[in-house]
Motif scaffolding. Structure first.
Motif, PDB file in Angstrom:
ATOM      1  N   GLN A 100      -5.129   0.461  -7.413  1.00 26.35           N
ATOM      2  CA  GLN A 100      -6.575   0.402  -7.143  1.00 26.35           C
ATOM      3  C   GLN A 100      -6.873   0.836  -5.708  1.00 26.35           C
ATOM      4  OE1 GLN A 100      -8.054  -2.351  -5.127  1.00 26.35           O
ATOM      5  NE2 GLN A 100     -10.165  -1.806  -5.510  1.00 26.35           N
ATOM      6  N   LEU A 101      -6.003   0.483  -4.773  1.00 30.12           N
ATOM      7  CA  LEU A 101      -6.199   0.833  -3.369  1.00 30.12           C
ATOM      8  C   LEU A 101      -6.086   2.348  -3.155  1.00 30.12           C
ATOM      9  CD1 LEU A 101      -6.632  -0.475  -0.567  1.00 30.12           C
ATOM     10  CD2 LEU A 101      -4.148  -0.523  -0.338  1.00 30.12           C
TER      11      LEU A 101
ATOM     12  N   PHE B  24      -9.367  -8.551  -4.468  1.00 28.68           N
ATOM     13  CA  PHE B  24      -8.911  -7.947  -5.718  1.00 28.68           C
ATOM     14  C   PHE B  24      -8.459  -9.018  -6.699  1.00 28.68           C
ATOM     15  CE2 PHE B  24      -5.283  -6.484  -8.233  1.00 28.68           C
ATOM     16  CZ  PHE B  24      -5.858  -5.467  -8.962  1.00 28.68           C
TER      17      PHE B  24
ATOM     18  N   PHE C  47      -2.913  -3.784  -7.631  1.00 26.11           N
ATOM     19  CA  PHE C  47      -3.675  -3.662  -6.381  1.00 26.11           C
ATOM     20  C   PHE C  47      -3.367  -2.344  -5.689  1.00 26.11           C
ATOM     21  CE2 PHE C  47      -3.702  -4.134  -1.741  1.00 26.11           C
ATOM     22  CZ  PHE C  47      -5.066  -4.332  -1.545  1.00 26.11           C
ATOM     23  N   ARG C  48      -2.083  -1.996  -5.611  1.00 24.60           N
ATOM     24  CA  ARG C  48      -1.674  -0.750  -4.948  1.00 24.60           C
ATOM     25  C   ARG C  48      -2.302   0.466  -5.631  1.00 24.60           C
ATOM     26  NH1 ARG C  48       4.091  -1.350  -4.454  1.00 24.60           N
ATOM     27  NH2 ARG C  48       4.235  -0.558  -6.565  1.00 24.60           N
TER      28      ARG C  48
ATOM     29  N   TYR D 226      -5.863  -5.772   4.973  1.00 25.05           N
ATOM     30  CA  TYR D 226      -5.099  -5.653   3.723  1.00 25.05           C
ATOM     31  C   TYR D 226      -5.089  -6.994   2.981  1.00 25.05           C
ATOM     32  CZ  TYR D 226      -3.266  -1.039   4.921  1.00 25.05           C
ATOM     33  OH  TYR D 226      -3.142   0.294   5.215  1.00 25.05           O
TER      34      TYR D 226
ATOM     35  N   ALA E 294       0.841  -1.197   0.000  1.00 24.40           N
ATOM     36  CA  ALA E 294       0.000   0.000   0.000  1.00 24.40           C
ATOM     37  C   ALA E 294       0.877   1.247   0.000  1.00 24.40           C
ATOM     38  CB  ALA E 294      -0.903   0.004   1.229  1.00 24.40           C
TER      39      ALA E 294
ATOM     40  N   ARG F  34      -6.380   4.664   0.342  1.00 25.06           N
ATOM     41  CA  ARG F  34      -7.132   3.996   1.420  1.00 25.06           C
ATOM     42  C   ARG F  34      -6.186   3.231   2.333  1.00 25.06           C
ATOM     43  NH1 ARG F  34     -11.456   0.029  -0.379  1.00 25.06           N
ATOM     44  NH2 ARG F  34      -9.802  -0.575  -1.798  1.00 25.06           N
ATOM     45  N   THR F  35      -6.516   3.207   3.605  1.00 28.70           N
ATOM     46  CA  THR F  35      -5.769   2.429   4.583  1.00 28.70           C
ATOM     47  C   THR F  35      -6.742   1.591   5.390  1.00 28.70           C
ATOM     48  OG1 THR F  35      -5.858   4.193   6.233  1.00 28.70           O
ATOM     49  CG2 THR F  35      -3.932   4.158   4.784  1.00 28.70           C
TER      50      THR F  35
ATOM     51  N   ALA G 224      -8.449  -7.586   1.390  1.00 23.78           N
ATOM     52  CA  ALA G 224      -8.630  -6.716   0.221  1.00 23.78           C
ATOM     53  C   ALA G 224      -7.816  -7.223  -0.969  1.00 23.78           C
ATOM     54  CB  ALA G 224      -8.238  -5.279   0.562  1.00 23.78           C
TER      55      ALA G 224
END
Length: 98
Positions: free
Chosen positions: A73-74, A92, A70-71, A85, A43, A77-78, A88
């Protein structure tokens, strides 16, 4: 063979891995390289990393590419804990057909 080390104390976590990788094209001979990536930031915001070993891809896609998607798309957000994580990331990967 991959070697990964994780050290945890009250102030920090350190993750380390060797950089040697072996790959195959399926029918061809094994190829060895001395400089592969095995640790990836999961992330942009949140100090979470992933260390991979074994197969360097998932469904034919390199882990590095899947984790970068993924990073992206994330975004910013945390989550409150590492399990969130992981959930998620699995959602994904399950839903993504790229």
């Amino acid at each position: 063979m991959t070697s990964e080390v994780i050290i945890l104390n009250k102030k920090a976590v350190v993750i380390g891995a060797d950089s040697a990788v072996t790959s195959s094209t399926g029918s061809g001979p094994l190829r060895h390289a001395k400089s592969g990536y095995k640790i990836f930031e999961l992330a942009k915001c949140g100090s979470v990393a992933v260390a991979v070993y074994g197969s360097a891809n998932i469904d034919g896609v390199p882990w590095e590419v899947a984790i970068k998607l993924f990073r992206t798309q994330l975004g910013s957000r945390t989550f409150g804990c590492v399990d969130d994580y992981a959930d998620a990331l699995l959602a994904f990967l399950s839903a993504n057909d790229q």
